[in-house]
Structures are given as structure tokens and as C-alpha cells.
Motif scaffolding. Structure first.
Motif, PDB file in Angstrom:
ATOM      1  N   GLY A 120       9.767   1.397   1.388  1.00 37.47           N
ATOM      2  CA  GLY A 120      10.404   0.640   0.306  1.00 37.47           C
ATOM      3  C   GLY A 120      10.451  -0.861   0.536  1.00 37.47           C
ATOM      4  O   GLY A 120      11.415  -1.521   0.176  1.00 37.47           O
ATOM      5  N   TYR A 128       5.022 -16.761   4.706  1.00 43.21           N
ATOM      6  CA  TYR A 128       3.631 -16.396   5.003  1.00 43.21           C
ATOM      7  C   TYR A 128       2.977 -17.503   5.812  1.00 43.21           C
ATOM      8  O   TYR A 128       3.190 -18.677   5.536  1.00 43.21           O
TER       9      TYR A 128
ATOM     10  N   VAL B  88       4.938 -11.985  -6.093  1.00 39.31           N
ATOM     11  CA  VAL B  88       5.681 -11.413  -4.962  1.00 39.31           C
ATOM     12  C   VAL B  88       5.130 -11.883  -3.617  1.00 39.31           C
ATOM     13  O   VAL B  88       5.885 -12.166  -2.685  1.00 39.31           O
ATOM     14  N   THR B  89       3.782 -11.983  -3.498  1.00 37.07           N
ATOM     15  CA  THR B  89       3.179 -12.295  -2.190  1.00 37.07           C
ATOM     16  C   THR B  89       2.269 -13.524  -2.202  1.00 37.07           C
ATOM     17  O   THR B  89       1.875 -14.006  -1.142  1.00 37.07           O
ATOM     18  N   GLY B  90       1.898 -14.011  -3.364  1.00 33.94           N
ATOM     19  CA  GLY B  90       0.874 -15.070  -3.443  1.00 33.94           C
ATOM     20  C   GLY B  90      -0.481 -14.465  -3.782  1.00 33.94           C
ATOM     21  O   GLY B  90      -1.269 -15.046  -4.514  1.00 33.94           O
ATOM     22  N   PRO B 133       4.440 -17.300  -3.180  1.00 39.13           N
ATOM     23  CA  PRO B 133       5.287 -16.423  -3.975  1.00 39.13           C
ATOM     24  C   PRO B 133       6.494 -17.171  -4.554  1.00 39.13           C
ATOM     25  O   PRO B 133       6.896 -18.210  -4.027  1.00 39.13           O
ATOM     26  N   HIS B 135       9.653 -16.584  -4.514  1.00 39.92           N
ATOM     27  CA  HIS B 135      10.881 -16.715  -3.711  1.00 39.92           C
ATOM     28  C   HIS B 135      10.804 -17.827  -2.675  1.00 39.92           C
ATOM     29  O   HIS B 135      11.798 -18.144  -2.049  1.00 39.92           O
ATOM     30  N   HIS B 143      12.001  -7.840  -7.108  1.00 41.39           N
ATOM     31  CA  HIS B 143      10.547  -7.898  -6.927  1.00 41.39           C
ATOM     32  C   HIS B 143       9.917  -6.609  -7.430  1.00 41.39           C
ATOM     33  O   HIS B 143      10.343  -5.524  -7.055  1.00 41.39           O
ATOM     34  N   PRO B 145       6.302  -5.368  -7.039  1.00 46.32           N
ATOM     35  CA  PRO B 145       4.938  -5.609  -6.588  1.00 46.32           C
ATOM     36  C   PRO B 145       3.934  -4.733  -7.324  1.00 46.32           C
ATOM     37  O   PRO B 145       4.317  -3.836  -8.072  1.00 46.32           O
ATOM     38  N   MET B 169      14.216  -0.470  -6.400  1.00 45.39           N
ATOM     39  CA  MET B 169      12.761  -0.341  -6.535  1.00 45.39           C
ATOM     40  C   MET B 169      12.114   0.322  -5.325  1.00 45.39           C
ATOM     41  O   MET B 169      10.889   0.472  -5.286  1.00 45.39           O
ATOM     42  N   ALA B 170      12.909   0.711  -4.334  1.00 44.63           N
ATOM     43  CA  ALA B 170      12.343   1.200  -3.058  1.00 44.63           C
ATOM     44  C   ALA B 170      11.360   2.351  -3.234  1.00 44.63           C
ATOM     45  O   ALA B 170      10.390   2.462  -2.504  1.00 44.63           O
ATOM     46  N   VAL B 173       7.440   1.240  -4.856  1.00 44.81           N
ATOM     47  CA  VAL B 173       6.621   0.170  -4.277  1.00 44.81           C
ATOM     48  C   VAL B 173       5.144   0.528  -4.317  1.00 44.81           C
ATOM     49  O   VAL B 173       4.734   1.633  -3.977  1.00 44.81           O
ATOM     50  N   PHE B 175       1.687  -2.031  -3.454  1.00 44.66           N
ATOM     51  CA  PHE B 175       0.975  -3.304  -3.351  1.00 44.66           C
ATOM     52  C   PHE B 175      -0.484  -3.045  -3.699  1.00 44.66           C
ATOM     53  O   PHE B 175      -0.996  -1.977  -3.438  1.00 44.66           O
TER      54      PHE B 175
END
Ligand code: SF4
Ligand code: SF4
Ligand code: FES
Lengths: 236, 176
Positions: A120, A128, B88-90, B133, B135, B143, B145, B169-170, B173, B175
Motif C-alpha cells: 500500500g 527523488y 505522484v512520482t514525476g 511530483p 508534493h 495520492h 498512482p 487507497m492502500a 495501489v 504504479f
């Protein structure tokens, strides 16, 4: 037959042979502890720390794959605390390199990605690092993309312990650590590599792949390599 | 009861997340009963309005314009959702991060162009040194993803938020 010991895993009493790791004992008890660097049949190195467990009477978390089970131990494999740390470990792995799942050759077949879903992890809280990394395309059949490597060393061990070629190693330290071929040469120039492909199949991410596959096409067979290693009598 | 206000926004992304939003199918009708969409690529409004309840933001923060708009969105929205991997991550947008901006633009608009070889400067926003991202610029409340996120994850999140709950949201998920 090896001498038997008893340990408690999440309250359940399990008998295993002396010399087993906590991870083996947990597996025997039907527990699926998250693990990335461990591969049955190869030596255990404790590189990823995802398999951390709680041990009664011990203040810190211990990796299950490298900690031997001892008679009378009481181990917890599932807890909020463990989930918290396992998530952090995954987040650090994601932050350290460029894991762009959507364009990765192993998208949807990746163990790192699958663990993020299982635990999760919805986002990475650490900054990053976006390192500038290369890919080695010099081998006629395979590619090494450092952007996806998590330094689990499964490739290093499978090549050294099962194939007997010992082509791979890790050089430098900390975040500068890199997987290297022979004495830091292009893979294609390696005289030792037999092109068996075991390292590719053992790699949990898209870091090692066969050439000719597009995004999402590189599914691996780590279980087959692992079975072969067990038949050859490799370390746990 | 007055309807809730949803805004959507498209920063440095490919619009795939918005496609996924449209893929909610009949859930869209449920959402429409409870909320109006007041801003976004699907709406005419020119300026991001005040008093937004839920803002869904697609894409990484890649330019100075993205940065300013995102800060406005944060100030004017109750709940800010990072929608999709770029937010979320870029994700893909951040793949340029190892290359200096000047070199990147020259490679594309000068060396890479067959004609009119010049880096555009008029009317286009300046690029940030790195795309990242949401955040890393503002506080993000949720988030989602995925590249793109699954419609059922978006639908679940939006309906929960409209009920005033914080969705967990766990178990959703994904990606990539
Ligand atoms: S292909 Fe086989 S021999 Fe070559 S590096 Fe990989 S495991 Fe070692
Ligand atoms: S290339 Fe793959 S198997 Fe080798 S260390 Fe990196 S992630 Fe592990
Ligand atoms: S599986 Fe135990 S440390 Fe990686």
C-alpha cells in the motif's frame, strides 16, 4: 537428519531443522514475508531489508533471511511497525534510482512494483534523487539498465554460485554503488559470460532484460532459476 | 443542499489521467449528482475559482506556470489530489531531469528540428530545472498512482471525498 528446533512464528509453533533461517521457518509456517534480495538456492545476503521481523526480547528489527532460527525464539512477521518500515524501505528504493514503471520493459512483471502495491505505498515521501545513469547495451542478447537496479545482488550470486562464471560485482559505496561487469567493463566485452541468461531471469526488476522486448513485455522466471539452484544444493 | 465543487487540472502530463476520469462511465452520473466540475480541460472557465472542494491534478510540476497554478490550486481548494504517476512520482515528465534545461531545449528545437531551428521563448512558460511530483511543491492530501490510474480507484476516491471521508487507497495501489 538435522536436529530439530521449535520456534514461534506469529504465535504458531513451528518445528524446523537447526540452521534454518527465520525466513525458511516462516515459509514452512505458510507465512509470506515480503522479500526482494532473497532467492531460495542462493546464499542469503540481507541486502534489501524488506524481510525485517520483530524478535521477542530484541529491541531492533532483524532481517529474517540472514538471521538463523534458534530454539525457543518468538518472531512476529506482521505488525503495524513492520509495515511502516517496509514501506519506508520501498520508498527509499524508488527514490534512489529512476523507476519509471510506465515505460519499463518489466512493467506489471516487477517484484518492486508488486511489493509497493501489496504494502500500500501510494507515494514516495523522500526526495527523488534523479541520478543520471546509463544502460549497457553492449551484450548481443541482453541489456543492463542501471536506472532500475536495486542492488539486490541476485544476479551477482546466481552468476557466481549457479553458473560459476562470476561476471557481476558491486563497486563503490552508498548511493554511488553500481553493478559492474568483470572489472567494470562493457558486458559485451566479458570473456566470462556464457550468455546463459540466468542473471536476467533472476533480476526482480527491469534492470536486466533480454533485447527485443518493448514496455511491459519482459516477464521473468526467477522461480525456475531458483529451483535449479536448489537442485544443485545451493545455500538457503 | 448545494453541490460540491470539483476542479481538475492538467500540468505536465499526457491527459491520460483525464481519459481515465472519463472512463468512470456510469459513476460519472453519481459524481455529477453530487458535484459540479468548475474548472479543468473539460470546462470553459479561464481562472481557477475560489472555494473548490476537491481538486484533481494530473501531471508533474515542470514549468514556472505549473508551479504558480499549483500554488493557486492549493490556496483555493479544500482537498488536493495528485492524480496519476506524473503527479505522484514525476514519472515520464521527470525523465528529462538528468539533462540541463538549455541543452535539452537545444537538442530538441535546434539539433532535432529540420527547419525553423530556434528555442521558442515567446508565450511559452520557462521550464524548471527539474520536473517533480506535486508534493515537492505543495501539500498533497491524497495520492492516486497509476499511468493512468484505474477508473475504479478514481471513482472510489472521488465518491469517498464527496462524502467527507478520507479514502484509504492502500488496497488500490498501481504504479505504471
Ligand atoms: S548471462 Fe549467465 S554467465 Fe552471463 S552474466 Fe548472466 S548469469 Fe553470468
Ligand atoms: S541488476 Fe537486477 S538482479 Fe542485479 S542487483 Fe540490480 S536489481 Fe538486483
Ligand atoms: S530478503 Fe532479507 S534482506 Fe532482502
Amino acid at each position: 537428519m538435522a536436529h530439530q528446533i521449535s520456534i514461534r512464528i506469529d504465535g504458531k509453533l513451528v518445528k524446523v531443522s537447526a540452521g534454518s533461517s527465520i525466513l525458511d521457518a516462516a515459509l514452512a509456517a505458510g507465512k509470506d514475508i515480503p522479500a526482494l534480495c532473497h532467492m531460495k538456492g542462493l546464499s542469503a545476503v540481507g541486502a534489501c531489508r524488506l524481510c525485517v521481523v520483530e524478535l521477542a526480547g530484541v529491541g531492533r528489527l532483524l532481517p529474517a533471511c540472514t538471521t538463523p532460527a534458534a530454539d525457543g525464539m518468538s518472531v512476529t512477521t506482521v505488525s503495524q511497525k513492520l509495515t511502516k518500515y517496509r514501506r519506508m524501505i520501498l520508498e527509499m528504493l524508488f527514490a534512489e534510482r529512476n523507476h519509471v514503471c510506465s515505460v519499463c520493459v518489466s512493467n506489471n512483471h516487477c517484484e518492486l512494483q508488486a511489493l509497493a502495491a501489496r504494502l500500500g505505498v501510494t507515494n514516495v515521501r523522500f526526495a527523488y534523487s534523479y541520478p543520471k545513469l546509463s544502460a549497457d547495451t553492449s551484450h548481443p542478447r541482453f541489456v543492463l539498465d542501471h536506472n532500475r537496479c536495486i542492488l539486490c545482488t541476485r544476479c551477482v550470486r546466481v552468476c557466481a554460485e549457479l553458473e560459476g562464471a562470476h561476471v557481476w560485482d558491486v563497486m563503490s559505496r552508498g548511493t554511488g554503488s553500481r553493478l559492474v561487469c568483470d572489472m567494470n567493463q562493457p558486458w559485451g566485452a566479458s570473456k566470462g559470460c556464457t550468455s546463459c541468461g540466468k542473471c536476467v531471469q533472476a533480476c526482480p526488476t527491469g534492470a536486466l532484460a533480454e533485447k527485443g522486448w518493448c514496455v511491459e513485455e519482459m516477464a521473468k522466471q526467477p522461480a525456475r532459476v531458483s529451483r535449479l539452484a536448489v537442485i544443485r544444493g545451493g545455500g538457503q | 443542499m448545494s453541490k460540491a465543487k470539483i476542479a481538475t487540472c492538467w500540468l505536465d502530463g499526457c491527459s491520460g489521467c483525464h481519459m481515465s476520469l472519463l472512463d468512470l462511465d456510469e459513476t460519472l452520473i453519481q459524481v455529477a449528482r453530487k458535484a459540479d466540475i468548475v474548472f479543468g480541460p473539460l470546462v470553459d472557465a479561464q481562472e481557477f475559482p475560489e472555494g473548490v472542494d476537491v481538486a484533481l491534478v494530473e501531471g508533474a510540476v515542470s514549468s514556472y506556470d505549473d508551479q504558480r497554478l499549483l500554488q493557486t490550486i492549493r490556496r483555493r481548494s479544500q482537498v488536493l489530489v495528485a492524480l496519476g504517476d506524473c503527479a505522484v512520482t514525476g514519472n515520464v515528465s521527470s525523465m528529462r531531469n538528468g539533462i540541463p534545461v538549455k541543452k535539452l531545449l537545444e537538442r530538441i528545437y535546434v539539433q532535432g528540428a529540420a527547419e525553423a531551428q530556434a528555442v521558442p521563448s515567446d508565450g511559452v512558460p520557462g521550464l524548471l530545472k527539474q520536473a517533480g511530483p506535486l508534493h515537492e511543491t505543495v501539500k498533497v492530501d491524497l495520492h492516486i498512482p497509476g499511468c493512468p490510474p484505474k477508473p475504479d480507484a478514481i471513482g472510489f476516491a472521488v465518491l469517498e471525498l464527496l462524502e467527507g471521508r478520507k479514502p484509504d487507497m492502500a488496497s488500490k495501489v498501481k504504479f505504471g
